[in-house]
Design an enzyme around this catalytic site. Sequence first.
Site, PDB file in Angstrom:
ATOM      1  CG  HIS A  89      -4.594  -6.475   4.821  1.00 38.10           C
ATOM      2  ND1 HIS A  89      -3.336  -6.971   4.537  1.00 38.10           N
ATOM      3  CD2 HIS A  89      -5.039  -7.201   5.868  1.00 38.10           C
ATOM      4  CE1 HIS A  89      -3.048  -7.950   5.374  1.00 38.10           C
ATOM      5  NE2 HIS A  89      -4.063  -8.110   6.197  1.00 38.10           N
ATOM      6  CB  SER A 117      -2.409  -8.823   8.849  1.00 37.47           C
ATOM      7  OG  SER A 117      -2.829  -9.655   7.821  1.00 37.47           O
ATOM      8  CG  ASP A 121      -0.940  -5.600   2.580  1.00 40.91           C
ATOM      9  OD1 ASP A 121      -1.566  -4.639   3.053  1.00 40.91           O
ATOM     10  OD2 ASP A 121      -1.110  -6.782   2.959  1.00 40.91           O
TER      11      ASP A 121
END
Length: 276
Positions: free
Chosen positions: A75, A222, A124
């Site tokens: 992402h 992230s 992811d």
Amino acid sequence: MANRSRCIATLAIFLICYATSSTSVAGQSRIAGGKKAAANSAPFIVSLQKSEKGKNIHYCGGTILNANWVVTAAHCLSSKTLAYSTVLVAGSILVDGSTSTVQKRNIDYYVVHELFVGGIAPYDIGLVYTKLAFKWTSAVGPAVLPKADSTPSGTASLYGWGSTSTTAADKFPSSLQVVSSIPIITLSECENELGSHGSNLHDTNVCTGDSNSGISICKSDSGGPLIQGKTLVGIISWGKTPCGQKNSPSVYVRVSAFNSWIIKHQIAPKKMLMHF
């Protein structure tokens, strides 16, 4: 509301990245409950940075696998324009890269897992390639892949440049943060603590959490590493907000589930760059 990226998930749950400018649940931030990391203690970590108002702004983390490849969250690579304008900053615990040990690289190619559908979802994981190889020093070096299909247990270290805040108001440190002994919990424990969001878990995830610790990943962490020694066991993916609340586990990609995918996609640059 302004345009902040495709990282927005659902209320009280967030993807931990900050991609474009604005305000939203997916804002920029750092590890909640950590402490300042020592210089050269995480030579494998990189900061993915974008240009905003004349400055380079950290929006995601990544981990060096070898001289030309970095692994991050899929992402973090949701925008082609953003990805190809990103600067990879390695070799400095300071987010502004203002040390003599810093190495900066461009992204020349990237790939995301073909089964990733966006949002708080499995798979992811993404890879970025830089033609200008990293040079190994005490401040820059690779992590190691885990044994394929292994399940990590015990404790691990968590690194990131995300928000240290445990409230809705973000707070951004200038230096890399670390939690050196965060417990890895089972997926069933993780599912129970996440409540209705537990259904988003997959057997390719791994979780950390301590019901009483107030320690967690946070927005813009992230893509960064969950690591045991030099072995990369997890890639930061998503969690609850506000960050660092009790009974709020952090969710990662379990790297051992993707060893063959990582190896498969580290293909020869000439062939690879034909996909531009």
